[in-house]
Design a protein around this motif. Structure first.
Motif, PDB file in Angstrom:
ATOM      1  N   PRO A 116       2.981   7.156   0.075  1.00 51.28           N
ATOM      2  CA  PRO A 116       2.007   6.592  -0.867  1.00 51.28           C
ATOM      3  C   PRO A 116       1.074   5.582  -0.189  1.00 51.28           C
ATOM      4  CG  PRO A 116       4.209   6.578  -1.817  1.00 51.28           C
ATOM      5  CD  PRO A 116       4.374   6.974  -0.382  1.00 51.28           C
ATOM      6  N   GLU A 117      -0.167   5.531  -0.658  1.00 54.13           N
ATOM      7  CA  GLU A 117      -1.174   4.669  -0.034  1.00 54.13           C
ATOM      8  C   GLU A 117      -0.775   3.201  -0.079  1.00 54.13           C
ATOM      9  OE1 GLU A 117      -4.211   4.119   2.332  1.00 54.13           O
ATOM     10  OE2 GLU A 117      -3.713   6.109   1.540  1.00 54.13           O
ATOM     11  N   SER A 118      -0.163   2.764  -1.192  1.00 56.09           N
ATOM     12  CA  SER A 118       0.244   1.358  -1.308  1.00 56.09           C
ATOM     13  C   SER A 118       1.274   0.990  -0.241  1.00 56.09           C
ATOM     14  CB  SER A 118       0.811   1.080  -2.701  1.00 56.09           C
ATOM     15  OG  SER A 118       1.952   1.878  -2.957  1.00 56.09           O
ATOM     16  N   PHE A 119       2.166   1.919   0.059  1.00 52.52           N
ATOM     17  CA  PHE A 119       3.163   1.692   1.101  1.00 52.52           C
ATOM     18  C   PHE A 119       2.500   1.635   2.476  1.00 52.52           C
ATOM     19  CE2 PHE A 119       5.850   3.590   4.420  1.00 52.52           C
ATOM     20  CZ  PHE A 119       6.867   2.648   4.456  1.00 52.52           C
ATOM     21  N   LEU A 120       1.590   2.574   2.747  1.00 47.40           N
ATOM     22  CA  LEU A 120       0.909   2.611   4.046  1.00 47.40           C
ATOM     23  C   LEU A 120       0.143   1.318   4.303  1.00 47.40           C
ATOM     24  CD1 LEU A 120      -0.486   6.263   3.959  1.00 47.40           C
ATOM     25  CD2 LEU A 120       1.527   5.440   5.195  1.00 47.40           C
ATOM     26  N   THR A 121      -0.504   0.805   3.259  1.00 44.76           N
ATOM     27  CA  THR A 121      -1.271  -0.434   3.390  1.00 44.76           C
ATOM     28  C   THR A 121      -0.352  -1.619   3.662  1.00 44.76           C
ATOM     29  OG1 THR A 121      -2.969   0.415   1.899  1.00 44.76           O
ATOM     30  CG2 THR A 121      -2.883  -1.973   2.221  1.00 44.76           C
ATOM     31  N   ALA A 122       0.739  -1.713   2.905  1.00 47.61           N
ATOM     32  CA  ALA A 122       1.691  -2.816   3.089  1.00 47.61           C
ATOM     33  C   ALA A 122       2.357  -2.754   4.450  1.00 47.61           C
ATOM     34  CB  ALA A 122       2.732  -2.783   1.970  1.00 47.61           C
ATOM     35  N   TYR A 123       2.709  -1.551   4.869  1.00 44.41           N
ATOM     36  CA  TYR A 123       3.358  -1.385   6.177  1.00 44.41           C
ATOM     37  C   TYR A 123       2.434  -1.836   7.305  1.00 44.41           C
ATOM     38  CZ  TYR A 123       5.862   0.667  10.097  1.00 44.41           C
ATOM     39  OH  TYR A 123       6.534   0.827  11.281  1.00 44.41           O
ATOM     40  N   LYS A 124       1.154  -1.483   7.187  1.00 41.87           N
ATOM     41  CA  LYS A 124       0.199  -1.802   8.246  1.00 41.87           C
ATOM     42  C   LYS A 124       0.078  -3.300   8.480  1.00 41.87           C
ATOM     43  CE  LYS A 124      -4.438  -0.643   9.855  1.00 41.87           C
ATOM     44  NZ  LYS A 124      -5.659   0.154   9.588  1.00 41.87           N
ATOM     45  N   THR A 125       0.239  -4.099   7.432  1.00 39.90           N
ATOM     46  CA  THR A 125       0.126  -5.556   7.583  1.00 39.90           C
ATOM     47  C   THR A 125       1.256  -6.137   8.432  1.00 39.90           C
ATOM     48  OG1 THR A 125       1.415  -6.093   5.581  1.00 39.90           O
ATOM     49  CG2 THR A 125      -0.964  -5.727   5.305  1.00 39.90           C
ATOM     50  N   LYS A 126       2.337  -5.375   8.610  1.00 45.51           N
ATOM     51  CA  LYS A 126       3.485  -5.849   9.398  1.00 45.51           C
ATOM     52  C   LYS A 126       3.399  -5.423  10.861  1.00 45.51           C
ATOM     53  CE  LYS A 126       5.466  -7.442   5.625  1.00 45.51           C
ATOM     54  NZ  LYS A 126       5.588  -8.894   5.380  1.00 45.51           N
ATOM     55  N   THR A 127       2.359  -4.641  11.202  1.00 49.67           N
ATOM     56  CA  THR A 127       2.184  -4.205  12.586  1.00 49.67           C
ATOM     57  C   THR A 127       1.018  -4.965  13.214  1.00 49.67           C
ATOM     58  OG1 THR A 127       0.593  -2.421  12.119  1.00 49.67           O
ATOM     59  CG2 THR A 127       2.930  -1.897  11.854  1.00 49.67           C
ATOM     60  N   HIS A 128       0.689  -4.629  14.436  1.00 52.28           N
ATOM     61  CA  HIS A 128      -0.438  -5.278  15.107  1.00 52.28           C
ATOM     62  C   HIS A 128      -1.752  -4.546  14.846  1.00 52.28           C
ATOM     63  CE1 HIS A 128       2.324  -7.467  18.204  1.00 52.28           C
ATOM     64  NE2 HIS A 128       2.525  -7.843  16.961  1.00 52.28           N
ATOM     65  N   GLY A 129      -1.715  -3.615  13.901  1.00 51.43           N
ATOM     66  CA  GLY A 129      -2.949  -2.945  13.521  1.00 51.43           C
ATOM     67  C   GLY A 129      -2.863  -1.438  13.413  1.00 51.43           C
ATOM     68  N   ALA A 130      -1.856  -0.847  14.041  1.00 54.33           N
ATOM     69  CA  ALA A 130      -1.768   0.617  14.051  1.00 54.33           C
ATOM     70  C   ALA A 130      -1.255   1.170  12.727  1.00 54.33           C
ATOM     71  CB  ALA A 130      -0.867   1.087  15.183  1.00 54.33           C
ATOM     72  N   GLY A 131      -0.408   0.421  12.049  1.00 52.22           N
ATOM     73  CA  GLY A 131       0.215   0.940  10.843  1.00 52.22           C
ATOM     74  C   GLY A 131       1.232   2.012  11.173  1.00 52.22           C
ATOM     75  N   MET A 132       1.400   2.967  10.265  1.00 49.16           N
ATOM     76  CA  MET A 132       2.336   4.061  10.506  1.00 49.16           C
ATOM     77  C   MET A 132       1.886   4.853  11.725  1.00 49.16           C
ATOM     78  SD  MET A 132       4.665   3.936   8.044  1.00 49.16           S
ATOM     79  CE  MET A 132       5.331   5.541   7.648  1.00 49.16           C
ATOM     80  N   LEU A 133       2.827   5.258  12.552  1.00 44.41           N
ATOM     81  CA  LEU A 133       2.506   5.976  13.777  1.00 44.41           C
ATOM     82  C   LEU A 133       2.479   7.473  13.531  1.00 44.41           C
ATOM     83  CD1 LEU A 133       4.795   4.012  16.255  1.00 44.41           C
ATOM     84  CD2 LEU A 133       2.382   3.612  15.752  1.00 44.41           C
ATOM     85  N   ASP A 134       1.646   8.159  14.286  1.00 38.19           N
ATOM     86  CA  ASP A 134       1.715   9.611  14.297  1.00 38.19           C
ATOM     87  C   ASP A 134       2.929  10.013  15.124  1.00 38.19           C
ATOM     88  OD1 ASP A 134      -0.040  12.208  13.749  1.00 38.19           O
ATOM     89  OD2 ASP A 134       0.832  12.376  15.764  1.00 38.19           O
ATOM     90  N   VAL A 135       3.571  11.085  14.739  1.00 39.09           N
ATOM     91  CA  VAL A 135       4.795  11.490  15.428  1.00 39.09           C
ATOM     92  C   VAL A 135       4.555  11.733  16.921  1.00 39.09           C
ATOM     93  CG1 VAL A 135       4.541  13.954  14.885  1.00 39.09           C
ATOM     94  CG2 VAL A 135       6.820  12.988  15.271  1.00 39.09           C
ATOM     95  N   ASP A 136       3.356  12.181  17.295  1.00 36.46           N
ATOM     96  CA  ASP A 136       3.049  12.420  18.710  1.00 36.46           C
ATOM     97  C   ASP A 136       3.167  11.140  19.544  1.00 36.46           C
ATOM     98  OD1 ASP A 136       2.507  15.160  18.482  1.00 36.46           O
ATOM     99  OD2 ASP A 136       0.483  14.760  17.766  1.00 36.46           O
TER     100      ASP A 136
END
Length: 257
Positions: A207-227
């Motif tokens: 969900p978009e709300s999760f992706l947005t919240a998760y990104k704030t806990k990283t240095h900017g990348a947010g969720m990673l692509d599996v590659d």
């Protein structure tokens, strides 16, 4: 220039999964021979083909393997024709009630998931060690853990979603790291290496709300692509990590800091 895994043969358990499909492709690109294994061989072949893998490649072979069945795993590693230099266990077995919120998890369900996921990781790791003892040739095993095997969940990122971070997952992924260290120490041979890779969140249409919240806990990348997880695994399978063992590589753009 020689490819990273030229002339190496690598077993990928869970080759039809989110990580496994990309890993098979990357291994072939780096010159490896690949044995792709999964519980459903036909579904695995279809999924690999969907992701652009040439399933007719003469460096790629397929087998059906249920890692949650001890007899399947032990029989696989006792095959006389088996010749592998390393393995990756990217499987993710779980039951139908996996993923419930903490107070809704029953003891039976918790125990069943530990048996399925941690139990299968144990037997796979044990049989890799037994195979090494039999062959007496260098072998590198990569087990897949998680940032949630390292740090406590940041539950606030799940607000406004139906998602949670399953307690079973945290218990299993932390244990996989320690089992890996235990077996590496027990075998006590520099030719036999076991390491873990602990990914951060991997994008899978959350969900978009999760992706947005998760990104704030990283240095900017947010969720990673599996590659973006694959490179660390290739490194650990290669001779470039020859004396690295019992370690855990975290790939999470700072989420666990």
């Amino acid at each position: 220039m020689e490819k990273l895994l030229e002339n190496k043969s690598i077993l990928v358990a869970g080759a039809g999964g989110l990580l496994g499909t990309r890993l098979v492709s990357a291994l072939l690109e780096q010159g490896a021979k690949v044995i792709a294994a999964d519980i459903n061989a036909e579904a695995m072949r279809e999924r690999l083909s969907l992701f652009g893998v040439n399933i007719e490649n003469d460096k790629l072979s397929f087998c059906e393997l249920n890692v949650a069945k001890e007899e399947d795993v032990t029989a696989f590693f006792k095959k006389r024709e088996l010749q592998v230099d390393g393995a990756v266990n990217s499987t993710y077995p779980r039951n139908k009630t996996y993923g419930r919120h903490f107070f809704d998890v029953t003891l039976d369900s918790f125990n069943e998931n530990l048996s399925l996921h941690l139990g299968s990781a144990f037997i796979f790791t044990q049989q890799c060690a037994a195979y090494f003892k039999w062959q007496q040739q260098p072998f590198s095993l990569v087990n897949i853990s998680s940032i949630y095997g390292v740090v406590a969940p940041k539950f606030e990122i799940y607000n406004n979603t139906s998602m949670t971070m399953p307690v079973e997952y945290a218990a299993i992924k932390s244990a996989i790291q320690h089992v890996s260290k235990y077996v590496a120490a027990y075998v006590n041979d520099s030719r036999f290496r076991i390491n873990c890779v602990s990914p951060g969140g991997i994008f899978d249409n959350q969900p978009e709300s999760f992706l947005t919240a998760y990104k704030t806990k990283t240095h900017g990348a947010g969720m990673l692509d599996v590659d973006e997880i694959v490179g660390s695994i290739l490194f650990l399978l290669s001779n470039q990590s020859k004396y690295i063992t019992g370690q855990n590589i975290i790939v999470d753009d700072g989420f666990s800091l």
